[in-house]
Design a protein around this motif. Structure first.
Motif, PDB file in Angstrom:
ATOM      1  N   SER A  48       0.396  -1.415  -0.108  1.00  0.00           N
ATOM      2  CA  SER A  48       0.059  -0.389   0.026  1.00  0.00           C
ATOM      3  C   SER A  48       0.840   1.099  -0.152  1.00  0.00           C
ATOM      4  CB  SER A  48      -0.890  -0.137   1.266  1.00  0.00           C
ATOM      5  OG  SER A  48       0.010  -0.158   2.006  1.00  0.00           O
ATOM      6  N   GLU A  49       1.985   1.120   0.565  1.00  0.00           N
ATOM      7  CA  GLU A  49       3.098   2.151   0.822  1.00  0.00           C
ATOM      8  C   GLU A  49       4.639   1.992  -0.166  1.00  0.00           C
ATOM      9  OE1 GLU A  49       3.931   5.883   0.956  1.00  0.00           O
ATOM     10  OE2 GLU A  49       1.613   5.732   1.518  1.00  0.00           O
ATOM     11  N   GLY A  50       5.169   2.408  -0.872  1.00  0.00           N
ATOM     12  CA  GLY A  50       5.889   2.508  -2.069  1.00  0.00           C
ATOM     13  C   GLY A  50       7.293   2.213  -0.869  1.00  0.00           C
ATOM     14  N   ASP A  62       3.107  -9.436  -5.402  1.00  0.00           N
ATOM     15  CA  ASP A  62       4.290  -7.478  -5.285  1.00  0.00           C
ATOM     16  C   ASP A  62       4.671  -7.011  -6.655  1.00  0.00           C
ATOM     17  OD1 ASP A  62       3.262  -8.379  -2.706  1.00  0.00           O
ATOM     18  OD2 ASP A  62       5.424  -8.558  -2.717  1.00  0.00           O
ATOM     19  N   CYS A  63       4.570  -6.047  -6.978  1.00  0.00           N
ATOM     20  CA  CYS A  63       5.223  -4.940  -7.651  1.00  0.00           C
ATOM     21  C   CYS A  63       6.656  -4.244  -7.416  1.00  0.00           C
ATOM     22  CB  CYS A  63       3.924  -4.079  -8.348  1.00  0.00           C
ATOM     23  SG  CYS A  63       3.117  -4.551  -9.491  1.00  0.00           S
ATOM     24  N   PHE A  64       7.434  -4.212  -8.280  1.00  0.00           N
ATOM     25  CA  PHE A  64       8.633  -3.078  -8.025  1.00  0.00           C
ATOM     26  C   PHE A  64       9.020  -2.911  -8.530  1.00  0.00           C
ATOM     27  CE2 PHE A  64      10.015  -7.783  -8.390  1.00  0.00           C
ATOM     28  CZ  PHE A  64      11.271  -7.912  -9.558  1.00  0.00           C
ATOM     29  N   SER A  71      24.072  -8.181  -9.106  1.00  0.00           N
ATOM     30  CA  SER A  71      24.492  -9.892  -8.878  1.00  0.00           C
ATOM     31  C   SER A  71      23.848 -10.470  -7.478  1.00  0.00           C
ATOM     32  CB  SER A  71      25.271 -10.149  -8.710  1.00  0.00           C
ATOM     33  OG  SER A  71      26.395  -9.669  -7.675  1.00  0.00           O
ATOM     34  N   GLU A  72      23.857  -9.698  -6.104  1.00  0.00           N
ATOM     35  CA  GLU A  72      22.918  -9.870  -5.406  1.00  0.00           C
ATOM     36  C   GLU A  72      22.130  -9.200  -4.869  1.00  0.00           C
ATOM     37  OE1 GLU A  72      25.509 -11.541  -2.239  1.00  0.00           O
ATOM     38  OE2 GLU A  72      27.138 -11.972  -3.878  1.00  0.00           O
ATOM     39  N   ILE A  73      20.369  -9.756  -4.336  1.00  0.00           N
ATOM     40  CA  ILE A  73      19.636  -8.502  -4.338  1.00  0.00           C
ATOM     41  C   ILE A  73      19.108  -8.781  -2.737  1.00  0.00           C
ATOM     42  CG2 ILE A  73      17.299  -7.893  -4.919  1.00  0.00           C
ATOM     43  CD1 ILE A  73      17.933  -9.031  -8.199  1.00  0.00           C
ATOM     44  N   SER A  74      19.308  -8.664  -1.644  1.00  0.00           N
ATOM     45  CA  SER A  74      18.846  -8.299  -0.720  1.00  0.00           C
ATOM     46  C   SER A  74      17.216  -7.792  -0.453  1.00  0.00           C
ATOM     47  CB  SER A  74      19.957  -8.057   0.831  1.00  0.00           C
ATOM     48  OG  SER A  74      19.591  -6.623   0.769  1.00  0.00           O
ATOM     49  N   ASP A  75      16.745  -6.329  -0.725  1.00  0.00           N
ATOM     50  CA  ASP A  75      15.837  -5.969  -1.067  1.00  0.00           C
ATOM     51  C   ASP A  75      14.974  -5.363  -2.110  1.00  0.00           C
ATOM     52  OD1 ASP A  75      15.740  -5.331   2.277  1.00  0.00           O
ATOM     53  OD2 ASP A  75      17.155  -4.215   1.548  1.00  0.00           O
ATOM     54  N   LEU A  76      14.037  -5.370  -2.819  1.00  0.00           N
ATOM     55  CA  LEU A  76      13.502  -4.779  -3.400  1.00  0.00           C
ATOM     56  C   LEU A  76      12.526  -3.061  -3.395  1.00  0.00           C
ATOM     57  CD1 LEU A  76      11.784  -8.057  -4.881  1.00  0.00           C
ATOM     58  CD2 LEU A  76      13.697  -7.225  -6.254  1.00  0.00           C
ATOM     59  N   PRO A  77      12.745  -2.345  -4.220  1.00  0.00           N
ATOM     60  CA  PRO A  77      12.352  -1.222  -4.341  1.00  0.00           C
ATOM     61  C   PRO A  77      10.720  -1.401  -4.624  1.00  0.00           C
ATOM     62  CG  PRO A  77      13.079  -1.160  -6.204  1.00  0.00           C
ATOM     63  CD  PRO A  77      13.742  -2.593  -5.396  1.00  0.00           C
ATOM     64  N   ALA A  78       9.328  -1.727  -3.689  1.00  0.00           N
ATOM     65  CA  ALA A  78       8.623  -2.093  -4.118  1.00  0.00           C
ATOM     66  C   ALA A  78       7.627  -0.401  -4.363  1.00  0.00           C
ATOM     67  CB  ALA A  78       8.273  -2.992  -2.818  1.00  0.00           C
ATOM     68  N   VAL A  79       6.538  -0.809  -4.973  1.00  0.00           N
ATOM     69  CA  VAL A  79       5.777  -0.054  -4.920  1.00  0.00           C
ATOM     70  C   VAL A  79       4.212  -0.633  -4.961  1.00  0.00           C
ATOM     71  CG1 VAL A  79       7.068   1.021  -5.961  1.00  0.00           C
ATOM     72  CG2 VAL A  79       6.060  -0.155  -7.481  1.00  0.00           C
TER      73      VAL A  79
END
Length: 169
Positions: A48-50, A62-64, A71-79
């Motif tokens: 509900s809040e990015g 989920d959308c991001f 090459s390594e992802i720990s967080d995604l910029p969710a929206v």
């Protein structure tokens, strides 16, 4: 009271300086250093809040947005999916076994491709506008128990507003 050593004084000075700058600039500095966490609606569980979303806490739907090449992802910029976004998670699954798979790319692709048509509405080979990519465990995260593959879809030409479920293109 113990006297602060030079590195501790420097760290304290840096925190005070950053805080002062943040207050004067409307907190944008702190937001860049400590980005806000994504929030979910209590009822629907949709974003509900990015903000930043821990990769181990994502869900189907989920959308991001893209966030550089890493090459390594720990967080995604969710929206929220109601806002323009680059990617949508359409399937999650765990890879089998105790040993890190030598063919992890092939296994990840096979799992994601197996669900592509069910989500998009046409087979991957027929789709001309939508592509997918898996986010998969690394050898290091595998050792810590990570087995999950995150399957995401995106429109090749532009950002999407809303879901790509049933897009059939």
């Amino acid at each position: 009271m113990t006297a602060l050593r030079a590195p501790a004084r420097f760290a304290l000075t840096a925190v005070v300086s950053i805080s002062a700058i943040a207050v004067l600039s409307g907190c944008s500095v702190l937001e860049n250093i400590f980005p806000a966490q994504a929030e979910r609606d209590d009822e629907t569980q949709e974003i509900s809040e990015g903000g930043q979303q821990d990769v181990f806490e994502v869900a189907v739907g989920d959308c991001f947005n893209d966030e550089g090449d890493s090459s390594e992802i720990s967080d995604l910029p969710a929206v929220p999916c109601t806002e323009p976004h680059d990617n949508e998670i359409y399937y999650l699954f765990d890879l089998p076994g105790d040993e890190f798979p030598a063919d992890i790319d092939a296994q990840s692709d096979a799992g994601c491709l197996a669900q592509f048509a069910a989500f998009i509405g046409v087979e991957y080979d027929v789709s001309t506008q939508i592509d997918y990519f898996p986010i998969q465990p690394t050898a290091e995260t595998w050792e810590a128990g990570d087995r999950e593959v995150i399957c995401s879809v995106y429109d090749i030409a532009a950002q999407t507003t809303g879901t790509l479920a049933g897009a059939a293109r």
